[in-house]
Design an enzyme around this catalytic site. Structure first.
Site, PDB file in Angstrom:
ATOM      1  N   ASP A  47       0.812  -1.224   0.000  1.00  0.00           N
ATOM      2  CA  ASP A  47       0.000   0.000   0.000  1.00  0.00           C
ATOM      3  C   ASP A  47       0.841   1.267   0.000  1.00  0.00           C
ATOM      4  O   ASP A  47       0.305   2.370   0.086  1.00  0.00           O
ATOM      5  CB  ASP A  47      -0.965   0.010   1.186  1.00  0.00           C
ATOM      6  CG  ASP A  47      -0.269   0.074   2.535  1.00  0.00           C
ATOM      7  OD1 ASP A  47       0.988   0.016   2.574  1.00  0.00           O
ATOM      8  OD2 ASP A  47      -0.970   0.178   3.561  1.00  0.00           O
ATOM      9  N   ASP A  51       5.183  -1.339   7.186  1.00  0.00           N
ATOM     10  CA  ASP A  51       4.317  -2.035   8.131  1.00  0.00           C
ATOM     11  C   ASP A  51       5.113  -3.088   8.890  1.00  0.00           C
ATOM     12  O   ASP A  51       6.320  -3.273   8.664  1.00  0.00           O
ATOM     13  CB  ASP A  51       3.121  -2.654   7.409  1.00  0.00           C
ATOM     14  CG  ASP A  51       3.526  -3.449   6.164  1.00  0.00           C
ATOM     15  OD1 ASP A  51       4.491  -4.231   6.251  1.00  0.00           O
ATOM     16  OD2 ASP A  51       2.891  -3.264   5.107  1.00  0.00           O
ATOM     17  N   ASP A 222       8.257   8.077  25.051  1.00  0.00           N
ATOM     18  CA  ASP A 222       8.128   9.342  24.355  1.00  0.00           C
ATOM     19  C   ASP A 222       7.835  10.461  25.355  1.00  0.00           C
ATOM     20  O   ASP A 222       7.022  10.308  26.266  1.00  0.00           O
ATOM     21  CB  ASP A 222       6.988   9.240  23.340  1.00  0.00           C
ATOM     22  CG  ASP A 222       6.852  10.462  22.466  1.00  0.00           C
ATOM     23  OD1 ASP A 222       7.808  10.766  21.738  1.00  0.00           O
ATOM     24  OD2 ASP A 222       5.787  11.101  22.508  1.00  0.00           O
ATOM     25  N   GLU A 281      13.139   9.330  26.314  1.00  0.00           N
ATOM     26  CA  GLU A 281      13.321  10.479  25.434  1.00  0.00           C
ATOM     27  C   GLU A 281      13.104  11.694  26.326  1.00  0.00           C
ATOM     28  O   GLU A 281      11.970  12.097  26.571  1.00  0.00           O
ATOM     29  CB  GLU A 281      12.325  10.486  24.283  1.00  0.00           C
ATOM     30  CG  GLU A 281      12.601  11.631  23.309  1.00  0.00           C
ATOM     31  CD  GLU A 281      11.350  12.284  22.723  1.00  0.00           C
ATOM     32  OE1 GLU A 281      11.490  12.972  21.702  1.00  0.00           O
ATOM     33  OE2 GLU A 281      10.264  12.130  23.290  1.00  0.00           O
TER      34      GLU A 281
END
Length: 549
Positions: A47, A51, A222, A281
């Site tokens: 696509d 992935d 994150d 992070e």
């Protein structure tokens, strides 16, 4: 809705790994960890978007490269307003990337190759499409306690609650239909969670357990510095606040309250064994502040953004290396080095060319501690600076006075082969166009070419695994060298390694012990021996050399 596995994830084998070495419960102290930006690594279903299946099929490249672990950027259910960092369900895989079985299969395949797997967790905010926020948006009630809602200021509450700005630019507050405002330090589609809420904390504990039960080896956290805000949400008093991140403490970042959260997560990780890790992070203004995130009862690693942001200058690099090693050794943690990631200009472009990128890689991989390699840096990929505006997906691109909005340039899909519509990334065109010159930078084109960046990385990682002076440790003994030259010695009982990096415009001298032999150099013909003194060598500009002593 959370997805379910149709069969158990394959268990990791007991045999020695192929991808890494020096396996132990503290494997992370000297690990080389490879960052996969999932949507740009490999497209397995055609696509045009990378992935999990594509990533699994390309894992042998990482094993051959010689890394110890792979870090996967978010693949969770998401509207993709910020490349998947707007998560609607942490316990399911977005159909764009596959399904939960694909995640389990990837973990099993990585373990079979001896590779650890680290996944992202995004605890500072959710997507606006998260069921929690959809309930909170509808009106006042206990659902809003999970987020940071406040009344506005000024007549009729029409002004934001304070002067905070989004990292992406513009105000950090958006008003909902009933007049209340919610905080979003990033895009409006990413409302900040309230970490004083017990339900928020309990749910993220459950998220970590879900993925640990599936077999992952750790988490990259994150915005690990952002979950707790200063009491009272005080004004900052001026604009352009994104420029201050990492240079000073702000009322929304690097607050002391985040450390209690990370201590709880360390206890949770250790309940699964001593080899599961947390990576912060964390943007902190000093190495000492950053070291607080990796104290013995907190996280295992923290990205060293001071090193990433350091200019191409020997004196500046030495200061950052010294400060970083001093701060982390004080708390018994390894230093973690990084040159590039999915949020910054690739270091080949940032430093000004292929020669400097090769030299910087050898410097990083010779330093004590752990190192991160961002996908494509092992190919010497430059930043793509000429993407059409209409194809850009970085949310900061459409806002002002925040991040530069040009992060798509480091996210262009990888070239695997020298031909094909997307150079082997997938069977069709990629979601971002690749430059024609990338055919010559593909994995296929560089494999077997001793002058290629890929073979330089492979050889450097092989030496790093095999030589006892490289990898773990804290010892860097600085050697006298000419201006513009950085030189140090990594000692070991089985023999030392000396490293010299020349950031100057001309060849520079350094005196080294004898006898010696060149282990690896970042270029051809970059070392000259002095005719007057056998100990002195001249290192070419923009190059780095390793010697065995």
């Amino acid at each position: 809705m959370t997805q379910e596995l149709t069969s158990p994830s394959p268990a990791p084998p007991a045999s020695p790994c192929e991808g890494g070495s020096r396996r132990s419960a503290q494997w992370w102290r000297d690990a080389v960890i490879y960052q996969v930006y999932v949507r740009s690594f490999a497209d397995g279903d055609g696509d045009g978007v990378g992935d999990l299946r594509g990533a699994r099929e390309r894992l042998p490249h990482l094993a051959r490269l010689g890394v110890d672990a792979v870090w996967l950027t978010p693949f969770y259910a998401s509207p993709q307003a910020d490349g998947g960092y707007d998560v609607a369900d942490h316990r399911s895989v977005d159909p764009l990337f596959g399904d939960l079985q694909d995640a389990a299969d990837l973990v099993g395949a990585a373990h079979a190759l001896g590779l650890k797997v680290i996944v992202d967790v995004v605890p500072n905010h959710t997507s606006e499409a998260h069921p929690w926020f959809e309930a909170a948006r509808r009106g006042p009630g206990p659902e809003r306690d999970r987020y940071v809602f406040r009344p506005g200021r000024g007549p009729d509450g029409a002004e934001p609650p304070n002067d905070w700005e989004s990292v992406f630019g513009g105000p950090a507050w958006t008003r909902v239909a009933d007049g209340a405002w919610y905080l979003h330090l990033f895009a409006p589609e990413q409302p900040d969670l309230n970490w004083h809420d017990a339900e928020v904390r309990a749910d993220f504990d459950a998220v970590l357990r879900f993925w640990l039960d599936l077999g992952v080896d750790g988490f990259r956290i994150d915005v690990a510095h952002g979950m707790v805000k200063a009491e009272g949400l005080p004004d900052i008093g001026h604009g352009r606040q994104a420029r201050l991140i990492g240079t000073q403490r702000l009322p929304f970042f690097d607050q002391d309250g985040v450390h209690e959260i990370h201590r709880g997560w360390r206890r949770l990780l250790e309940s699964y064994g001593p080899d599961r890790i947390g990576v912060a992070e964390a943007w902190a203004p000093t190495p000492e502040r950053l070291a607080l995130y990796v104290r013995p009862d907190e996280l295992h690693q923290a990205f060293n953004f001071q090193f990433l942001n350091c200019p191409w200058d020997a004196a500046a690099l030495r200061r950052v290396i010294d400060d970083s090693l001093r701060a982390t050794s004080a708390v018994g943690a390894p230093t973690t080095w990084v040159l590039s990631n999915h949020d910054v200009v690739r270091h080949r472009t940032r430093y000004g060319g292929r020669a400097r990128a090769r030299a910087a890689a050898l410097l990083m991989l010779a330093l004590p501690g752990s190192a991160y390699v961002y996908q494509g840096e092992e190919l010497g990929l430059p930043e793509v600076t000429d993407l059409p505006d209409e194809l850009r997906q970085d949310p900061a691109f459409w806002r002002g006075d925040g991040q530069d909005g040009l992060r798509d340039g480091c996210r262009v899909p990888l070239p695997w082969t020298s031909a094909g519509p997307s150079y082997g990334f997938g069977p069709g065109d990629a979601w971002l166009p690749q430059p024609a010159a990338w055919a010559g930078l593909s994995v296929e084109a560089q494999t077997g070419d001793p002058a290629s960046v890929l073979e330089l990385y492979r050889r450097a990682l092989e030496l790093r695994r095999s030589h006892p002076a490289l990898g773990a440790g804290e010892d860097v003994e600085w050697l006298p060298a000419a201006e513009g030259v950085l030189a140090f010695r990594r000692p070991s009982a089985a023999g030392d390694v000396c490293v010299a990096l020349n950031t100057g415009e001309t060849a520079g001298e350094v005196a080294l012990p004898l006898p010696r032999r060149v282990l690896l150099a970042s270029g051809e013909d970059v070392v000259r021996r002095s005719a007057a003194d056998a100990r002195v060598v001249r290192v070419a500009a923009d190059s780095c050399v390793w010697w065995a002593i």
